[in-house]
Enzyme design. Structure first.
Site, PDB file in Angstrom:
ATOM      1  N   GLU A   1      43.682  44.414  29.552  1.00 55.30           N
ATOM      2  CA  GLU A   1      44.416  45.067  28.703  1.00 55.30           C
ATOM      3  C   GLU A   1      43.012  44.937  27.511  1.00 55.30           C
ATOM      4  O   GLU A   1      42.807  45.443  26.627  1.00 55.30           O
ATOM      5  CB  GLU A   1      45.418  44.703  27.949  1.00 55.30           C
ATOM      6  CG  GLU A   1      45.761  43.905  27.646  1.00 55.30           C
ATOM      7  CD  GLU A   1      46.518  42.884  29.020  1.00 55.30           C
ATOM      8  OE1 GLU A   1      45.465  43.288  30.216  1.00 55.30           O
ATOM      9  OE2 GLU A   1      47.725  42.130  29.350  1.00 55.30           O
TER      10      GLU A   1
ATOM     11  N   THR B   1      46.928  36.056  42.608  1.00 53.62           N
ATOM     12  CA  THR B   1      48.833  36.166  41.407  1.00 53.62           C
ATOM     13  C   THR B   1      49.697  37.264  41.700  1.00 53.62           C
ATOM     14  O   THR B   1      50.822  37.149  42.304  1.00 53.62           O
ATOM     15  CB  THR B   1      48.566  36.440  39.967  1.00 53.62           C
ATOM     16  OG1 THR B   1      47.544  35.751  39.943  1.00 53.62           O
ATOM     17  CG2 THR B   1      49.255  36.601  38.869  1.00 53.62           C
TER      18      THR B   1
ATOM     19  N   TYR C   1      38.555  31.221  40.566  1.00 52.68           N
ATOM     20  CA  TYR C   1      39.181  31.703  39.975  1.00 52.68           C
ATOM     21  C   TYR C   1      40.136  30.868  39.039  1.00 52.68           C
ATOM     22  O   TYR C   1      40.810  30.230  38.871  1.00 52.68           O
ATOM     23  CB  TYR C   1      40.746  32.488  41.546  1.00 52.68           C
ATOM     24  CG  TYR C   1      41.965  33.237  40.483  1.00 52.68           C
ATOM     25  CD1 TYR C   1      41.636  33.608  39.480  1.00 52.68           C
ATOM     26  CD2 TYR C   1      42.918  33.780  40.909  1.00 52.68           C
ATOM     27  CE1 TYR C   1      42.913  34.817  39.005  1.00 52.68           C
ATOM     28  CE2 TYR C   1      43.294  34.445  41.204  1.00 52.68           C
ATOM     29  CZ  TYR C   1      44.284  34.995  39.758  1.00 52.68           C
ATOM     30  OH  TYR C   1      44.824  35.961  39.441  1.00 52.68           O
TER      31      TYR C   1
ATOM     32  N   LYS D   1      36.689  34.594  38.812  1.00 56.02           N
ATOM     33  CA  LYS D   1      37.369  35.668  38.374  1.00 56.02           C
ATOM     34  C   LYS D   1      37.855  35.287  37.069  1.00 56.02           C
ATOM     35  O   LYS D   1      37.908  34.362  36.967  1.00 56.02           O
ATOM     36  CB  LYS D   1      38.741  36.303  39.319  1.00 56.02           C
ATOM     37  CG  LYS D   1      39.518  37.060  39.225  1.00 56.02           C
ATOM     38  CD  LYS D   1      40.451  37.165  39.937  1.00 56.02           C
ATOM     39  CE  LYS D   1      41.664  37.739  39.861  1.00 56.02           C
ATOM     40  NZ  LYS D   1      42.617  38.162  39.003  1.00 56.02           N
TER      41      LYS D   1
HETATM   42  C1  MN9 Z   1      48.309  36.892  35.078  1.00 54.27           C
HETATM   43  C2  MN9 Z   1      47.716  37.385  35.538  1.00 54.27           C
HETATM   44  O1  MN9 Z   1      48.689  38.054  36.284  1.00 54.27           O
HETATM   45  N1  MN9 Z   1      46.442  38.502  35.341  1.00 54.27           N
HETATM   46  C3  MN9 Z   1      46.233  39.372  36.260  1.00 54.27           C
HETATM   47  C4  MN9 Z   1      44.809  38.986  36.754  1.00 54.27           C
HETATM   48  O2  MN9 Z   1      44.152  37.934  36.961  1.00 54.27           O
HETATM   49  C5  MN9 Z   1      46.011  40.334  34.425  1.00 54.27           C
HETATM   50  O3  MN9 Z   1      46.059  41.467  35.782  1.00 54.27           O
HETATM   51  C6  MN9 Z   1      47.688  41.311  34.563  1.00 54.27           C
HETATM   52  O4  MN9 Z   1      48.351  41.416  35.259  1.00 54.27           O
HETATM   53  C7  MN9 Z   1      47.051  42.225  33.406  1.00 54.27           C
HETATM   54  O5  MN9 Z   1      46.000  41.845  32.560  1.00 54.27           O
HETATM   55  C8  MN9 Z   1      48.427  42.376  33.017  1.00 54.27           C
HETATM   56  O6  MN9 Z   1      48.654  41.780  31.889  1.00 54.27           O
HETATM   57  C1  PYR Z   2      45.678  40.495  38.920  1.00 56.64           C
HETATM   58  C2  PYR Z   2      45.069  39.767  39.901  1.00 56.64           C
HETATM   59  O1  PYR Z   2      44.017  39.262  39.728  1.00 56.64           O
HETATM   60  C3  PYR Z   2      46.025  39.059  41.442  1.00 56.64           C
HETATM   61  O2  PYR Z   2      46.754  39.200  41.699  1.00 56.64           O
HETATM   62  O3  PYR Z   2      45.867  37.773  41.497  1.00 56.64           O
END
Ligand code: MN9
Ligand code: PYR
Length: 304
Positions: free
Chosen positions: A201, A51, A143, A173
């Site tokens: 968080e 992401t 994921y 994940k």
């Molecule tokens: C939607 C998104 O980006 N999720 C991230 C991981 O997957 C998280 O690391 C978030 O960025 C993080 O928890 C802040 O909300």
């Molecule tokens: C935040 C994270 O795990 C991703 O960038 O996919």
């Protein structure tokens, strides 16, 4: 992660050639960034082209180049480099999986396709199985990120019997706040899958439920504090672990009010590391100067 040079606001006065250049991926900062993560954040496991790295906004060629650069620069420095290979097109996902295995990645991961979506577990498993089978020698991770894919198939259901379908299946994940689904995965975990939590968080709550670890965007800039939280939790010092979790929460709840996404994450990564992460790619737009000033002041004010 995806490197670049300048912010989008400053594109106006650049030549066409320069503009084109900064819209391209910038491989040259990755080596430095590996050292930064290891030395300054204590992060030795990397999830590439997910992401935060805007993997789904990159071309297949760009994704391969980034994967190669991370594997090469991470050699003898990083413990695991997991390449996200998910795509809407099955042939593309398979090609990326095969490539990741060939360059020596430690593992691959894949999201559910999210335009035409799998409507049940069996079609999702069938899709993932074809991807994973292109890299039979390395672990595969699912994921799960329903807020972005819209695919809400419960992980508890997905994991049931998956090892027979996907022999390399190693874990998940889990980027969702459904802690009941997550708890069921932990409780039923006969296969000892790795259950990595992805809502930073809420990580302490997921640890209490039995998470094996975490993958998330904030570990780029709050990695050290999160490692201290993991340590405190392991020592059963819940009060200290909470203070670290509240620190991540204090920063995120502040920036959420300003508007926070991948573009803003890149800006935060830039001012924290001093390494230019570059602008995001359309449809995302760079964080504003106002956001950067406020987020930076907040980051500097954080105390545990
Ligand atoms: C939607 C998104 O980006 N999720 C991230 C991981 O997957 C998280 O690391 C978030 O960025 C993080 O928890 C802040 O909300
Ligand atoms: C935040 C994270 O795990 C991703 O960038 O996919």
């Amino acid at each position: 992660f995806c490197g670049g040079q300048l912010t989008q606001e400053s594109l106006g006065w650049l030549s066409e050639e320069k503009k084109k250049k900064i819209r391209e991926i910038n491989l040259s900062v990755i080596g430095q960034y590996v050292d930064y993560l290891v030395k300054e954040q204590g992060v030795k496991n990397i999830f590439v082209n997910g992401t935060t790295g805007e993997g789904l906004s990159l071309s297949t060629q760009e994704r391969k180049q980034l994967a190669e650069e991370w594997v090469t620069k991470g050699k003898n420095k990083l413990d695991h480099v997991i390449i996200h290979v998910g795509a809407l097109s099955l042939p593309e996902a398979k090609e990326l999986a095969k490539h990741a295995a060939a360059i020596g990645a430690s593992g691959i991961a894949g999201i559910a396709p999210f335009f035409f979506k799998p409507t049940n577990k069996d079609t999702l498993v069938a899709f993932l199985r074809e991807v994973a089978s292109e890299a039979p020698g390395i672990p595969f991770y699912y994921y799960h990120i329903p807020p972005l894919t819209g695919v809400k198939i419960r992980v508890e259901e997905l994991l049931d019997g998956i090892k027979e379908q996907i022999p390399t299946f190693q874990g998940v994940k889990f980027s969702d706040t459904d802690l009941l689904d997550f708890a069921q995965c932990v409780k039923n975990n006969k296969e000892q899958f790795v259950l990595l939590y992805g809502v930073d968080e809420h990580l302490l709550s997921a640890l209490a439920i039995g998470a094996s670890g975490a993958v998330g965007s904030t570990y780029n800039y709050l990695g050290k504090k999160n490692n201290l939280m993991l340590e405190a939790f392991a020592k059963q010092d819940l009060a200290l672990a909470q203070r670290y979790q509240f620190c991540t929460g204090e920063f995120l709840s502040f920036v959420f009010k300003l508007g926070f996404g991948v573009a803003q994450t890149k800006a935060v990564m830039t001012f924290t590391s001093g390494i230019p992460m570059g602008p995001p790619r359309l449809p995302l737009l760079s964080a504003s100067v106002d956001f950067i000033e406020k987020a930076k002041a907040k980051m500097e004010s954080l105390i545990v």
